[in-house]
Design an enzyme around this catalytic site. Sequence first.
Site, short mmCIF file in Angstrom:
data_model
loop_
_atom_site.label_atom_id
_atom_site.label_comp_id
_atom_site.label_asym_id
_atom_site.label_seq_id
_atom_site.Cartn_x
_atom_site.Cartn_y
_atom_site.Cartn_z
N HIS A 81 0.83 -1.21 0.00
CA HIS A 81 0.00 0.00 0.00
C HIS A 81 0.87 1.26 0.00
O HIS A 81 2.02 1.23 0.47
CB HIS A 81 -1.02 -0.01 1.14
CG HIS A 81 -0.45 -0.06 2.53
ND1 HIS A 81 0.00 1.07 3.18
CD2 HIS A 81 -0.29 -1.09 3.39
CE1 HIS A 81 0.41 0.71 4.39
NE2 HIS A 81 0.26 -0.58 4.55
N ASP A 83 -0.40 4.38 1.12
CA ASP A 83 -0.80 5.35 2.15
C ASP A 83 -0.13 5.02 3.48
O ASP A 83 0.40 3.91 3.67
CB ASP A 83 -2.33 5.37 2.31
CG ASP A 83 -2.92 4.01 2.68
OD1 ASP A 83 -2.36 2.97 2.27
OD2 ASP A 83 -3.93 3.98 3.40
N ASP A 113 6.08 0.53 7.28
CA ASP A 113 4.68 0.24 6.95
C ASP A 113 4.18 1.23 5.91
O ASP A 113 3.60 2.23 6.26
CB ASP A 113 3.82 0.30 8.21
CG ASP A 113 2.36 -0.06 7.95
OD1 ASP A 113 2.07 -0.59 6.88
OD2 ASP A 113 1.52 0.23 8.81
N GLU A 147 -5.22 1.51 2.27
CA GLU A 147 -5.14 0.32 3.14
C GLU A 147 -5.34 0.71 4.59
O GLU A 147 -5.88 -0.06 5.38
CB GLU A 147 -3.79 -0.38 2.95
CG GLU A 147 -3.74 -1.79 3.52
CD GLU A 147 -3.40 -1.89 4.99
OE1 GLU A 147 -3.63 -2.94 5.59
OE2 GLU A 147 -2.89 -0.90 5.58
N GLU A 148 -4.91 1.91 4.95
CA GLU A 148 -4.97 2.32 6.36
C GLU A 148 -6.36 2.80 6.79
O GLU A 148 -6.55 3.19 7.93
CB GLU A 148 -3.92 3.39 6.66
CG GLU A 148 -2.46 2.92 6.45
CD GLU A 148 -1.98 1.91 7.47
OE1 GLU A 148 -2.79 1.53 8.34
OE2 GLU A 148 -0.81 1.49 7.39
#
Length: 434
Positions: A81, A83, A113, A147-148
Amino acid sequence: MADERAMDEVVTFTSDLIRIDTTNRGGGDCRERPAAEYAAARLAEAGLEPVLLERVPGRANVVARLEGTDPSADALLVHGHLDVVPAEAADWSVHPFSGEVRDGVVWGRGAVDMKNMDAMILAVVRAWAREGVRPRRDIVIAFTADEEASAEDGSGFLADRHAHLFEGCTEGVSESGAFTFHDGDGRQIYPIAAGERGTAWMRLTARGRAGHGSKVNRENAVTRLAAAITRIGEHQWPLRLTPTVRAALTELAAVYGIETDLSDVDTLLDKLGTAGKLVEATVRNSANPTMLDAGYKVNVIPGEAVARVDGRYLAGAEDEFRATMDRLTGPDVDWEFEHHEVALQAPVDSPTYLRMRSAVEEFAPEGHVVPYCMSGGTDAKQFSRLGITGYGFAPLKLPEGFDYQALFHGVDERVPVEALHFGVRVLDRFLRTA
Ligand SMILES: [Zn+2]
């Protein structure tokens, strides 16, 4: 073997991607497009033909396919991802969107991440283009938005609206696996994720009789809600061991030379010490009350009170989870899902799992590779709708003192350059043999 240039590029790309602020505040407040364009340009330079896809303007996803040599082989999805979660600059030692490389460490939001993995994927496929490497299987690369938060503008949108781009994909790899877990006693463990708990974010509503705060009221919504919340918070969920969690416990026990007694998991977890932390959140369902909302004045009993609970359930334990919530909330409190995602389970004896394991073992011979189940969720949940079995594999060799789990969404998120180099080598080896 990935070349020197790949080693430079992975650092540059991680740093560059961190500098592109893709903070996802939820509710659609995020703009991944500049990061997506950056990633797409790097792929295009390597001869791939990436496409940008947006459900909402500014929230771009990137998908590209690298053709394999064996057209009869199933395709492999490799996704990351774009974001990141918010970061408060005042709390950080280095500005969270500086991407600064200081003393061999890349600093910034997304360093673990998961702009690190995005950069590793880019560095590997570019090295292959220089060397003329073609993998056996088709490899589909996806960089996603959102994704977040809900994934509605990211992997959910891709799975629902652009399924054809993932044709032939049977397995996927992405974040949260194959990082170094130091047990504090000299052992290094590399957990590869082969499952995720399901997500059950719930809204609880207690209804009662509104009235004056000085009167007798046996139908107080706040009291009813508080009672339900207490029952939920104190509930002892029973053990529910999925195949992945069983394998995790068995293999960890073997690393420590402890007898595996799955009939007494709590004792086994105790004996595993710090390594038990890799498993403890995934041996049972859970439900944690997180938000409360009721009333508007101290002498007025409100007619309604609302709470939110973060629930997580294991593969195969969803019906039991629902029944337990019905019972714990009781007759005066309603509950519903506000966000609901499936639990995942992946085999730990598949050729793909074994190849991931041997790729790590080759470059970290001192490490112990074990499977584990993620306590939370990733984009793999959305891609599972396409029949794609997801693994967590974003290899990083971290020195002692780098607590990967704490850096995730944490202050001073950072990643050593050496860790990125290891990641490129392992990912390269795995993808070549996948
Ligand atoms: Zn992530």
